[in-house]
Design an enzyme around this catalytic site. Structure first.
Site, PDB file in Angstrom:
ATOM      1  N   CYS A 116       7.695  92.612 -16.389  1.00 43.50           N
ATOM      2  CA  CYS A 116       8.824  93.552 -16.332  1.00 43.50           C
ATOM      3  C   CYS A 116      10.172  92.849 -16.274  1.00 43.50           C
ATOM      4  CB  CYS A 116       8.672  94.486 -15.135  1.00 43.50           C
ATOM      5  SG  CYS A 116       7.214  95.501 -15.275  1.00 43.50           S
ATOM      6  N   HIS A 257      15.414  97.834 -13.551  1.00 39.19           N
ATOM      7  CA  HIS A 257      14.110  98.037 -14.185  1.00 39.19           C
ATOM      8  C   HIS A 257      13.561  99.373 -13.698  1.00 39.19           C
ATOM      9  CE1 HIS A 257      10.108  97.613 -15.549  1.00 39.19           C
ATOM     10  NE2 HIS A 257       9.595  97.410 -14.350  1.00 39.19           N
ATOM     11  N   ASN A 287       7.503 103.466 -17.081  1.00 41.43           N
ATOM     12  CA  ASN A 287       7.777 102.029 -17.033  1.00 41.43           C
ATOM     13  C   ASN A 287       7.343 101.390 -18.359  1.00 41.43           C
ATOM     14  OD1 ASN A 287       7.839  99.294 -16.549  1.00 41.43           O
ATOM     15  ND2 ASN A 287       6.696  99.380 -14.617  1.00 41.43           N
TER      16      ASN A 287
HETATM   17  O1  UT7 Z   1       6.896  97.255 -13.024  1.00 45.69           O
HETATM   18  C1  UT7 Z   1       5.902  96.405 -12.560  1.00 45.69           C
HETATM   19  C2  UT7 Z   1       5.868  96.405 -11.105  1.00 45.69           C
HETATM   20  N1  UT7 Z   1       5.176  97.576 -10.619  1.00 45.69           N
HETATM   21  C3  UT7 Z   1       5.734  98.341  -9.713  1.00 45.69           C
HETATM   22  O2  UT7 Z   1       6.863  98.151  -9.356  1.00 45.69           O
HETATM   23  C4  UT7 Z   1       4.871  99.442  -9.116  1.00 45.69           C
HETATM   24  C5  UT7 Z   1       5.060  99.474  -7.639  1.00 45.69           C
HETATM   25  N2  UT7 Z   1       4.202 100.436  -6.995  1.00 45.69           N
HETATM   26  C6  UT7 Z   1       4.399 101.760  -7.059  1.00 45.69           C
HETATM   27  O3  UT7 Z   1       5.265 102.224  -7.769  1.00 45.69           O
HETATM   28  C7  UT7 Z   1       3.564 102.637  -6.181  1.00 45.69           C
HETATM   29  O4  UT7 Z   1       2.839 101.842  -5.293  1.00 45.69           O
HETATM   30  C8  UT7 Z   1       2.586 103.562  -6.957  1.00 45.69           C
HETATM   31  C9  UT7 Z   1       3.362 104.609  -7.701  1.00 45.69           C
HETATM   32  C10 UT7 Z   1       1.756 102.738  -7.903  1.00 45.69           C
HETATM   33  C11 UT7 Z   1       1.686 104.278  -5.960  1.00 45.69           C
HETATM   34  O5  UT7 Z   1       2.436 104.974  -4.988  1.00 45.69           O
HETATM   35  P1  UT7 Z   1       2.141 104.765  -3.428  1.00 45.69           P
HETATM   36  O6  UT7 Z   1       3.053 105.657  -2.719  1.00 45.69           O
HETATM   37  O7  UT7 Z   1       2.242 103.301  -3.118  1.00 45.69           O
HETATM   38  O8  UT7 Z   1       0.669 105.293  -3.298  1.00 45.69           O
HETATM   39  P2  UT7 Z   1      -0.625 104.539  -2.762  1.00 45.69           P
HETATM   40  O9  UT7 Z   1      -1.134 103.584  -3.754  1.00 45.69           O
HETATM   41  O10 UT7 Z   1      -0.347 104.050  -1.368  1.00 45.69           O
HETATM   42  O11 UT7 Z   1      -1.624 105.752  -2.628  1.00 45.69           O
HETATM   43  C12 UT7 Z   1      -1.411 106.820  -1.689  1.00 45.69           C
HETATM   44  C13 UT7 Z   1      -2.525 107.826  -1.884  1.00 45.69           C
HETATM   45  C14 UT7 Z   1      -3.909 107.196  -1.909  1.00 45.69           C
HETATM   46  O12 UT7 Z   1      -4.803 108.119  -1.307  1.00 45.69           O
HETATM   47  P3  UT7 Z   1      -5.292 107.915   0.202  1.00 45.69           P
HETATM   48  O13 UT7 Z   1      -5.979 106.587   0.219  1.00 45.69           O
HETATM   49  O14 UT7 Z   1      -4.052 107.952   1.024  1.00 45.69           O
HETATM   50  O15 UT7 Z   1      -6.203 109.077   0.403  1.00 45.69           O
HETATM   51  C15 UT7 Z   1      -4.223 107.073  -3.367  1.00 45.69           C
HETATM   52  O16 UT7 Z   1      -5.606 107.093  -3.633  1.00 45.69           O
HETATM   53  O17 UT7 Z   1      -2.365 108.452  -3.168  1.00 45.69           O
HETATM   54  C16 UT7 Z   1      -3.571 108.299  -3.930  1.00 45.69           C
HETATM   55  N3  UT7 Z   1      -3.214 108.152  -5.327  1.00 45.69           N
HETATM   56  C17 UT7 Z   1      -3.002 109.186  -6.129  1.00 45.69           C
HETATM   57  N4  UT7 Z   1      -3.068 110.516  -5.931  1.00 45.69           N
HETATM   58  C18 UT7 Z   1      -2.775 111.326  -6.964  1.00 45.69           C
HETATM   59  C19 UT7 Z   1      -2.999 107.015  -6.033  1.00 45.69           C
HETATM   60  N5  UT7 Z   1      -2.672 107.310  -7.283  1.00 45.69           N
HETATM   61  C20 UT7 Z   1      -2.647 108.631  -7.379  1.00 45.69           C
HETATM   62  C21 UT7 Z   1      -2.378 109.536  -8.410  1.00 45.69           C
HETATM   63  N6  UT7 Z   1      -2.438 110.859  -8.175  1.00 45.69           N
HETATM   64  N7  UT7 Z   1      -2.024 109.122  -9.646  1.00 45.69           N
END
Ligand code: UT7
Length: 330
Positions: A116, A257, A287
């Site tokens: 990125c 970004h 992204n």
């Molecule tokens: O550009 C390259 C660099 N990449 C980035 O900058 C990405 C950085 N990360 C992020 O943007 C975020 O971490 C994500 C958008 C990928 C995820 O958001 P988050 O708030 O960190 O969610 P999480 O991974 O902590 O997941 C929270 C909950 C989990 O459920 P439990 O374990 O709390 O029951 C996940 O299983 O949300 C669940 N979850 C989803 N639910 C619905 C994860 N993905 C999804 C989804 N839809 N797509």
């Protein structure tokens, strides 16, 4: 000490027409529009659907537009650098294919991979070629077809990424107050643990097993990446402001970004920049990896004025991150 500055003198972008909306993703994985919008800010992304089209085709669209807008021929370009993690093929470089498709018959070209942050790394590289005085017209492309390496059954990644390309033309400026003024770029290879494409390289060459296990798709531990991104993108942004004696009020545009609206907002707040000065189009494109920053520049081009102070900033796989301070030249 260089006496020339490298200035952006044209910018263009291309995104494919096909939209992948949150509603469509609701039918593919266990997710919801509400979850995606509240956690990322993304409503839809663009996907390069046509068979036989790839990253170089999107890059060439942007380059062709630059040539037309600037009224120059492809043969006048000295160098083209393409930042991408989704090349058309492992070799030859996608940059070479763009040159071939856009008639850049006198340019040498190569790819640069910094995920990125690829566009900022390539911009810094292109800048130095221009400042040397030897290269007068350098094109820097940021282009990725993320849909080619996404597992559309993995809700952790498929909701985030989209396809797109942007490009800028760099030319020398004798006016030191215009063009790229400063840049801070960083890498931390320990980030490989949290964000990578596991197979397809020399460590895990393609095999039936790697394909069956979907090891050619993006693997991301989002939470870890998020934490690194928030603290490092905000820090490097503050660092470049400090190094150049700038306050948030002095900045006309923050060009971050587009990975997550919450990361953008944290960076903006830490740099103390007003919300209306931030370029945000993540809701439309998601992204696009190396594409996000030049796509923003192209979209905001008509609002940019000569002398505007821009802070570009990114964070991505590698880990890689950085910030560039430039003054708009036209
Ligand atoms: O550009 C390259 C660099 N990449 C980035 O900058 C990405 C950085 N990360 C992020 O943007 C975020 O971490 C994500 C958008 C990928 C995820 O958001 P988050 O708030 O960190 O969610 P999480 O991974 O902590 O997941 C929270 C909950 C989990 O459920 P439990 O374990 O709390 O029951 C996940 O299983 O949300 C669940 N979850 C989803 N639910 C619905 C994860 N993905 C999804 C989804 N839809 N797509």
């Amino acid at each position: 000490m260089y006496t020339l500055r490298a200035s952006i003198t044209s910018v263009a972008a291309y995104v494919p027409p096909h939209k992948l909306t949150n509603a469509m993703l609701e039918n593919m994985v266990d997710t919801s529009d509400e979850w995606i919008v509240s956690r990322t800010g993304i409503h839809e992304r663009r996907i390069l659907k046509e068979k036989n089209l790839a990253t170089s085709d999107m890059g060439a669209e942007a380059v062709n537009e630059i040539l037309v807008k600037r009224g120059i021929k492809g043969s006048e370009i000295d160098l083209l650098i393409c930042a991408t993690v989704t090349p058309d093929m492992p070799f030859p470089a996608t940059a070479n294919l763009i040159c071939h498709k856009s008639g850049l018959i006198n340019a040498f070209s190569y790819d640069l991979g910094a995920a990125c942050s690829g566009f900022l790394f390539a911009l810094e590289t292109g800048r130095r070629f221009v400042e040397s005085g030897q290269y007068k017209k350098v094109i820097v492309v940021g282009a990725d077809t993320m849909s080619s390496i996404i597992d559309y059954s993995d809700r952790n990644t498929c909701i985030i990424f989209g396809d797109g390309a942007g490009a800028v033309l760099l030319e020398p400026s004798e006016d030191q107050s215009l063009g790229i003024q400063d840049s801070i770029l960083k890498t931390d290879g320990s980030g490989v643990e949290y964000l990578r494409q596991k197979a397809g390289g020399s460590l895990q060459p393609a095999s039936k097993e790697t394909v069956d296990k979907k090891m050619h798709c993006v693997y991301q531990e989002g939470k870890h990446v998020f934490k690194f991104a928030v603290s490092n993108m905000a820090s490097v942004c503050s660092e470049i402001l400090e190094n150049n004696n700038l306050s948030g009020d002095d900045v006309d545009w923050l060009v971050p970004h587009q990975a997550n609206l919450r990361i953008i907002e944290a960076t903006r707040k830490r740099a103390n920049i007003a919300p209306e000065k931030v370029m945000i189009n993540i809701h439309k494109y998601g992204n696009t990896t190396a594409g996000t920053i030049p796509i923003c520049l192209a979209e905001w081009e008509s609002k940019l004025k000569k002398g505007d102070k821009l802070i570009l900033t990114s964070f991505g796989g590698g880990f890689t991150w950085g910030s560039t301070y430039l003054v708009w030249a036209y």
